[in-house]
Design a protein around this motif. Structure first.
Motif, PDB file in Angstrom:
ATOM      1  N   UNK A  30       0.860  -1.146   0.012  1.00 57.38           N
ATOM      2  CA  UNK A  30      -0.060  -0.241  -0.165  1.00 57.38           C
ATOM      3  C   UNK A  30       0.693   1.377   0.007  1.00 57.38           C
ATOM      4  N   UNK A  31       2.084   1.137   0.744  1.00 60.34           N
ATOM      5  CA  UNK A  31       2.884   2.413   0.641  1.00 60.34           C
ATOM      6  C   UNK A  31       3.096   3.109  -0.798  1.00 60.34           C
ATOM      7  N   UNK A  32       3.559   1.900  -1.392  1.00 58.96           N
ATOM      8  CA  UNK A  32       3.972   2.383  -3.124  1.00 58.96           C
ATOM      9  C   UNK A  32       2.735   2.906  -3.827  1.00 58.96           C
ATOM     10  N   UNK A  33       1.527   2.443  -3.474  1.00 61.21           N
ATOM     11  CA  UNK A  33       0.332   2.771  -4.245  1.00 61.21           C
ATOM     12  C   UNK A  33       0.271   4.327  -3.759  1.00 61.21           C
ATOM     13  N   UNK A  34       0.184   4.544  -2.582  1.00 63.07           N
ATOM     14  CA  UNK A  34       0.136   5.793  -2.169  1.00 63.07           C
ATOM     15  C   UNK A  34       1.169   6.861  -2.517  1.00 63.07           C
ATOM     16  N   UNK A  35       2.460   6.540  -2.393  1.00 64.21           N
ATOM     17  CA  UNK A  35       3.599   7.473  -2.976  1.00 64.21           C
ATOM     18  C   UNK A  35       3.338   7.506  -4.405  1.00 64.21           C
ATOM     19  N   UNK A 195      -3.447  12.795   6.597  1.00 63.15           N
ATOM     20  CA  UNK A 195      -3.765  12.912   5.318  1.00 63.15           C
ATOM     21  C   UNK A 195      -4.364  11.727   4.557  1.00 63.15           C
ATOM     22  N   UNK A 196      -5.472  11.293   4.377  1.00 64.08           N
ATOM     23  CA  UNK A 196      -5.940  10.290   4.017  1.00 64.08           C
ATOM     24  C   UNK A 196      -5.793   9.795   2.560  1.00 64.08           C
ATOM     25  N   UNK A 197      -5.696   8.678   2.157  1.00 64.20           N
ATOM     26  CA  UNK A 197      -5.384   8.135   0.891  1.00 64.20           C
ATOM     27  C   UNK A 197      -6.571   8.269  -0.102  1.00 64.20           C
ATOM     28  N   UNK A 198      -6.316   8.203  -1.386  1.00 67.38           N
ATOM     29  CA  UNK A 198      -7.492   8.392  -2.363  1.00 67.38           C
ATOM     30  C   UNK A 198      -7.715   7.079  -3.007  1.00 67.38           C
ATOM     31  N   UNK A 199      -8.479   7.125  -4.108  1.00 68.58           N
ATOM     32  CA  UNK A 199      -8.595   5.983  -4.902  1.00 68.58           C
ATOM     33  C   UNK A 199      -9.094   6.344  -6.292  1.00 68.58           C
ATOM     34  N   UNK A 200      -8.600   5.636  -7.139  1.00 66.98           N
ATOM     35  CA  UNK A 200      -9.047   6.030  -8.579  1.00 66.98           C
ATOM     36  C   UNK A 200     -10.460   5.364  -8.967  1.00 66.98           C
ATOM     37  N   UNK A 313      -9.020  -2.241   0.947  1.00 67.57           N
ATOM     38  CA  UNK A 313     -10.425  -2.154   1.167  1.00 67.57           C
ATOM     39  C   UNK A 313     -10.893  -1.131   0.501  1.00 67.57           C
ATOM     40  N   UNK A 314     -10.310   0.129   0.506  1.00 68.24           N
ATOM     41  CA  UNK A 314     -10.917   1.235  -0.413  1.00 68.24           C
ATOM     42  C   UNK A 314     -11.020   1.038  -1.771  1.00 68.24           C
ATOM     43  N   UNK A 382      -7.272  11.110  -5.194  1.00 69.05           N
ATOM     44  CA  UNK A 382      -6.015  11.594  -5.001  1.00 69.05           C
ATOM     45  C   UNK A 382      -5.574  12.848  -5.001  1.00 69.05           C
ATOM     46  N   UNK A 383      -6.536  13.753  -5.850  1.00 66.09           N
ATOM     47  CA  UNK A 383      -6.454  15.128  -5.986  1.00 66.09           C
ATOM     48  C   UNK A 383      -6.543  15.791  -4.635  1.00 66.09           C
ATOM     49  N   UNK A 384      -7.428  15.331  -3.766  1.00 66.93           N
ATOM     50  CA  UNK A 384      -7.755  15.752  -2.200  1.00 66.93           C
ATOM     51  C   UNK A 384      -6.578  15.480  -1.557  1.00 66.93           C
ATOM     52  N   UNK A 385      -6.163  14.148  -1.578  1.00 64.77           N
ATOM     53  CA  UNK A 385      -4.895  13.813  -0.949  1.00 64.77           C
ATOM     54  C   UNK A 385      -3.730  14.481  -1.158  1.00 64.77           C
TER      55      UNK A 385
END
Length: 411
Positions: A30-35, A195-200, A313-314, A382-385
């Motif tokens: 998940x870290x890789x996805x977030x970054x 800082x919450x993550x986002x999702x496409x 989960x998101x 992800x824009x909001x993040x």
């Protein structure tokens, strides 16, 4: 002074794993996805972003352009091959030296403690703010979480505590992680930013018709790095405990890192002992393939012992798929219990089987969870993040400017 309109030069440091790698490969999670997603959106906002990671293969280039304004750089530190995760502690100093030789930036944001220990002295040398994200935090042997969160290398707990004290700002991905930073590391609440993550939600999107039915057994998915922390054993045992007429196949997406090279075989043996023939190991998946896999699933299982958030989960929620998750850390925030899925305190396979049976046997409940999950995910992007991160960065730079001005005024 950097004006509010000036683009920032941002370094995102990920020493032990490359955000260019598909999730589920080795130590990529998940870290890789977030970054990767935050970096892409920061670049799209006009900032100059460089992701810095360790060279882990001889054929990796010096740098790679991922998007306009976004560069991935590989720094030589240790052997150019995959290493067990804990081994990276031995190469922190070498990585730090390579980082320090680069052109300074406006702000350094480190991900995981290896990265922070390498980058904090560089930030101090350059005179720029240092931001720390942990993504996971070690538990000492006396902690009730120690079964899932053993310290991975000798200096980890000391290093994390130092980073919590000395970094200019801390970024947590959930309220649960923020509480851990404060309670376990003594990090200041005033310097900790959630800082919450986002999702496409375009890529991760539902099928036109709800997946499965009461007579179509379909499949459930568990997507994770294949290691004990992720609770794959519980997923296998829980699926096996379902009545045969209701039992979906289980699709396991992910791979084992160097540290757990024999774990996949252990999972195969567990499935065989449990009499679970309908199990498929499909390896790590690209985001596009994972989205397609989720889209056709009846359930997504997240049985982890520990998660700072639980991005899978998101992504499942955005796909309109109900989630059954353990009540671990940020999963309580990623899944709205009883609304977008079910969150379970127990780790008993029978309890998980009963929870899954509720959804699998009731198409109306499954559809209600599916619609609510999608609605929940649409509120996060992800824009909001990325915009939240920019506010953290700008705040630190403003503070630094004000401090310099005050120093000159009193000098």
């Amino acid at each position: 002074m950097i004006s509010m309109r000036s683009p920032l030069r941002i370094a995102l440091v990920c020493l032990h794993t490359s955000p260019g790698t598909d999730p589920g490969s080795g130590d990529a999670g998940g870290m890789n996805v977030v970054v990767r997603h935050q970096a892409e959106r920061l670049a799209a906002l006009g900032h100059r972003v460089t992701i810095l990671t360790r060279r882990s293969a001889a054929d990796q280039p010096e740098s790679q352009q991922l998007a306009e304004g976004l560069t991935l750089r590989f720094l030589a530190a240790g052997p150019a091959r995959a290493l067990s995760k804990g081994t990276h502690e031995n190469y922190i100093d070498e990585f730090s030296d390579r980082l320090n030789a680069l052109e300074p930036v406006d702000i350094i944001h480190s991900h995981h403690w290896f990265s922070g220990m390498a980058a904090l002295p560089v930030a101090r040398n350059w005179g720029v703010p240092h931001v720390q994200s942990f993504h996971s935090i070690a538990a000492d042997d006396a902690s009730p979480l120690s079964a899932g969160e053993r310290a991975e290398s000798p200096g980890r707990m000391r290093g994390e505590a130092r980073l919590a004290r000395e970094s200019d700002a801390l970024v947590a991905i959930s309220a649960a992680e923020a509480a851990t930073i404060s309670g376990r590391l003594g990090g200041s609440a005033s310097r900790t930013n959630i800082v919450l993550p986002g999702v496409d939600s375009n890529l991760f999107s539902p099928k036109r018709q709800p997946a499965g039915s009461a007579v179509d057994r379909g499949y459930a998915v568990v997507a994770a790095r294949l290691q004990p922390l992720k609770g794959l054993d519980l997923a296998i045992q829980a699926i096996a405990a379902l009545p045969a007429g209701l039992r979906p196949d289980l699709v396991v997406a992910g791979d084992a890192s160097v540290d757990y090279s024999g774990y996949v075989e252990e999972l195969h043996q567990l499935a065989e002992r449990a009499g679970l023939s309908g199990i498929r190991f499909v390896g790590p998946q690209s985001h596009a393939h994972l989205a397609e896999l989720f889209r056709g699933a009846r359930l997504v299982l997240v049985p982890s012992h520990s998660e700072t958030y639980g991005l899978v989960a998101l992504e499942a929620a955005a796909s309109g798929v109900p989630v059954v998750a353990s009540a671990a850390g940020g999963l309580r925030e990623a899944v709205v219990d009883g609304i977008t899925g079910l969150v379970l305190e127990s780790r008993e396979p029978r309890v998980w089987a009963d929870a899954m049976a509720q959804i699998l046997s009731d198409p109306t409940l499954a559809r209600e969870l599916s619609l609510a999950a999608r609605k929940h995910a649409l509120g996060l992007d992800w824009n909001r993040s990325a915009a939240s991160l920019v506010r953290v960065y700008r705040g630190l730079l403003d503070e630094a400017t004000e401090a310099r001005q005050h120093h000159r005024a009193v000098a």
